[in-house]
Design a protein around this motif. Structure first.
Motif, short mmCIF file in Angstrom:
data_model
loop_
_atom_site.label_atom_id
_atom_site.label_comp_id
_atom_site.label_asym_id
_atom_site.label_seq_id
_atom_site.Cartn_x
_atom_site.Cartn_y
_atom_site.Cartn_z
N VAL A 107 0.84 -1.20 0.00
CA VAL A 107 0.00 0.00 0.00
C VAL A 107 0.87 1.25 0.00
O VAL A 107 0.62 2.21 -0.74
N ALA A 108 1.92 1.25 0.82
CA ALA A 108 2.83 2.41 0.87
C ALA A 108 3.51 2.61 -0.49
O ALA A 108 3.64 3.75 -0.97
N ALA A 109 3.93 1.52 -1.14
CA ALA A 109 4.57 1.62 -2.45
C ALA A 109 3.61 2.16 -3.50
O ALA A 109 4.00 2.93 -4.38
N MET A 110 2.35 1.76 -3.40
CA MET A 110 1.34 2.25 -4.33
C MET A 110 1.18 3.77 -4.19
O MET A 110 1.08 4.49 -5.19
N LEU A 111 1.17 4.27 -2.96
CA LEU A 111 1.06 5.71 -2.73
C LEU A 111 2.31 6.44 -3.22
O LEU A 111 2.22 7.54 -3.78
N GLN A 195 -12.14 10.30 -5.91
CA GLN A 195 -12.22 9.05 -5.17
C GLN A 195 -12.31 7.85 -6.10
O GLN A 195 -11.67 6.82 -5.88
N GLN A 196 -13.13 7.96 -7.15
CA GLN A 196 -13.28 6.85 -8.08
C GLN A 196 -11.99 6.59 -8.84
O GLN A 196 -11.61 5.43 -9.06
N GLU A 197 -11.31 7.66 -9.26
CA GLU A 197 -10.05 7.50 -9.97
C GLU A 197 -9.01 6.81 -9.08
O GLU A 197 -8.26 5.93 -9.53
N PHE A 198 -8.99 7.20 -7.82
CA PHE A 198 -8.03 6.59 -6.89
C PHE A 198 -8.37 5.12 -6.66
O PHE A 198 -7.48 4.26 -6.65
N LYS A 199 -9.65 4.83 -6.50
CA LYS A 199 -10.07 3.44 -6.32
C LYS A 199 -9.67 2.59 -7.51
O LYS A 199 -9.14 1.48 -7.35
N ASP A 200 -9.91 3.09 -8.72
CA ASP A 200 -9.55 2.35 -9.93
C ASP A 200 -8.04 2.13 -10.00
O ASP A 200 -7.58 1.05 -10.40
N TYR A 201 -7.28 3.14 -9.62
CA TYR A 201 -5.82 3.03 -9.67
C TYR A 201 -5.31 1.96 -8.71
O TYR A 201 -4.42 1.16 -9.05
N ILE A 202 -5.86 1.93 -7.50
CA ILE A 202 -5.46 0.92 -6.52
C ILE A 202 -5.69 -0.47 -7.07
O ILE A 202 -4.82 -1.34 -7.03
N GLN A 203 -6.90 -0.69 -7.56
CA GLN A 203 -7.27 -2.02 -8.01
C GLN A 203 -6.37 -2.50 -9.16
O GLN A 203 -5.97 -3.66 -9.20
N LYS A 204 -6.06 -1.60 -10.08
CA LYS A 204 -5.19 -1.97 -11.20
C LYS A 204 -3.74 -2.16 -10.76
O LYS A 204 -3.01 -2.95 -11.35
N SER A 205 -3.34 -1.46 -9.71
CA SER A 205 -1.95 -1.51 -9.27
C SER A 205 -1.61 -2.79 -8.51
O SER A 205 -0.49 -3.30 -8.62
N VAL A 206 -2.55 -3.30 -7.74
CA VAL A 206 -2.21 -4.42 -6.84
C VAL A 206 -2.81 -5.75 -7.25
O VAL A 206 -2.50 -6.78 -6.65
N THR A 207 -3.67 -5.79 -8.29
CA THR A 207 -4.28 -7.06 -8.70
C THR A 207 -4.05 -7.31 -10.19
O THR A 207 -3.82 -6.38 -10.96
#
Length: 334
Positions: A107-111, A195-207
């Motif tokens: 999570v820290a690396a994603m940020l 918020q939606q853009e951030f949510k989409d970015y997280i999901q694409k980054s870690v899965t």
């Protein structure tokens, strides 16, 4: 890692549904890594070992429409609402602490990939610029580890201040005077995504794969949810004793340790309770049962705990420190 998704037609669920979803995934899905994000209406979620009336203003929450829940993991109380995200991570393995640290580092690396100076600190937090923007907790089931955390996109400091009532000792140990002084949010730290853009970015980054749950899965999760919705689980059951000893102490590296000892007329321990915002590596009942029924003096207690590693049950608490806390508690008998 697979991203778990709910059907598009599903309406927003209570926070307890997502706690049950974590447990269902750990118990029912093939051994793999799973991740999902959930968003809920205003909710306070307490740690497994906390006393709700010490950590939150129950009356304020009820009058303000703030839901109250309890999770199975340790740690402190958290206020979740529409302005933050909750992350869940389920992975195979028995070293739950290692699984948790791996999740926090991701999570820290994603940020950091977004240009934010994020760093993982301590046992469960992520900071930006000296202020916490994410806190997490973990627990284990046979062969599986479950880690979850909250990520503040923005927050309402007044609601946080009124809903959460942590001990003064815990705040002072972190060098702050109030809950809101110790936290920040992604938007306050310069994130320029919605918020939606951030949510989409997280999901694409870690899965790298997805799994959408079906109706049978949802029904199974809702069955587990019944346990989380039980008021006895959320608020606990309290028993009054004629002779009691109690204390609350903040232990660096462990957290708040609340000890309550019920002493029978013959001087033995009728009940020994441990509460707090610590992380439990194993069920605290292992300690409580060990001490129940023995003479309520520190010499006998030390003898019973000789050779027992308290740190294997309560993360960060060694046996010597624990017996010192018990000794101090017994001296405050009421």
């Amino acid at each position: 890692m697979k991203l778990l998704l709910l059907p598009d037609s599903m309406c927003r669920k209570r926070l307890t549904f997502f706690l049950a979803m974590e447990e269902w995934a750990a118990r029912s899905l093939p051994a793999d890594e799973y991740f999902f994000i959930w968003e809920v209406g205003p909710t306070v979620i307490c740690g497994r070992n906390q006393e709700t009336d010490k950590e939150i203003d129950i009356e304020f929450c009820r009058c303000s429409g703030i839901d109250i829940c309890r999770r199975r993991s340790g740690g402190g109380a958290v206020l979740a609402d529409n302005d933050n995200f909750m992350f869940s991570y389920i992975a195979p393995g028995d070293d739950t602490e290692k699984i948790f640290h791996r999740f926090t580092a991701r999570v820290a690396a994603m940020l950091q990939s977004l240009g934010l100076e994020a760093e993982a600190r301590g046992r469960n937090d992520i900071y930006i610029g000296g202020r916490k923007i994410s806190g997490g907790a973990y627990y284990k089931l046979p062969g599986r580890g479950i880690a979850h955390s909250t990520m503040l996109y923005s927050f309402n400091p007044e609601m946080m201040r009124k809903a959460l009532t942590p001990s003064r000792g815990k705040l002072e140990s972190k060098g702050v005077t109030s809950v809101e002084a110790s936290v920040s949010s992604l938007s306050a730290e310069g994130l320029r995504m919605s918020q939606q853009e951030f949510k989409d970015y997280i999901q694409k980054s870690v899965t790298d794969d997805t799994l959408t749950l079906g109706n049978a899965d949802i029904s199974a999760i809702e069955e587990i949810q019944r346990r989380y919705d039980d008021p006895a689980f959320i608020f606990g059951k309290k028993t009054e004793y004629r002779h009691t000893a109690s204390s609350t102490t903040y232990v660096k590296g462990a957290g708040n340790i609340d000890i309550a000892i019920a002493i029978a007329p013959d001087g033995t321990i009728a009940r020994f309770d441990i509460k707090g915002d610590f992380f439990g590596n194993r069920d605290c009942g292992e300690i409580e049962k060990r001490l129940q029924g023995i003479k309520a003096d520190i010499t006998t207690i030390k003898s019973r705990l000789a050779g027992f590693d308290t740190g294997k049950v309560i993360h960060g608490l060694d046996t010597r420190t624990f017996t010192d806390l018990i000794d101090r508690t017994l001296k405050e008998t009421t």
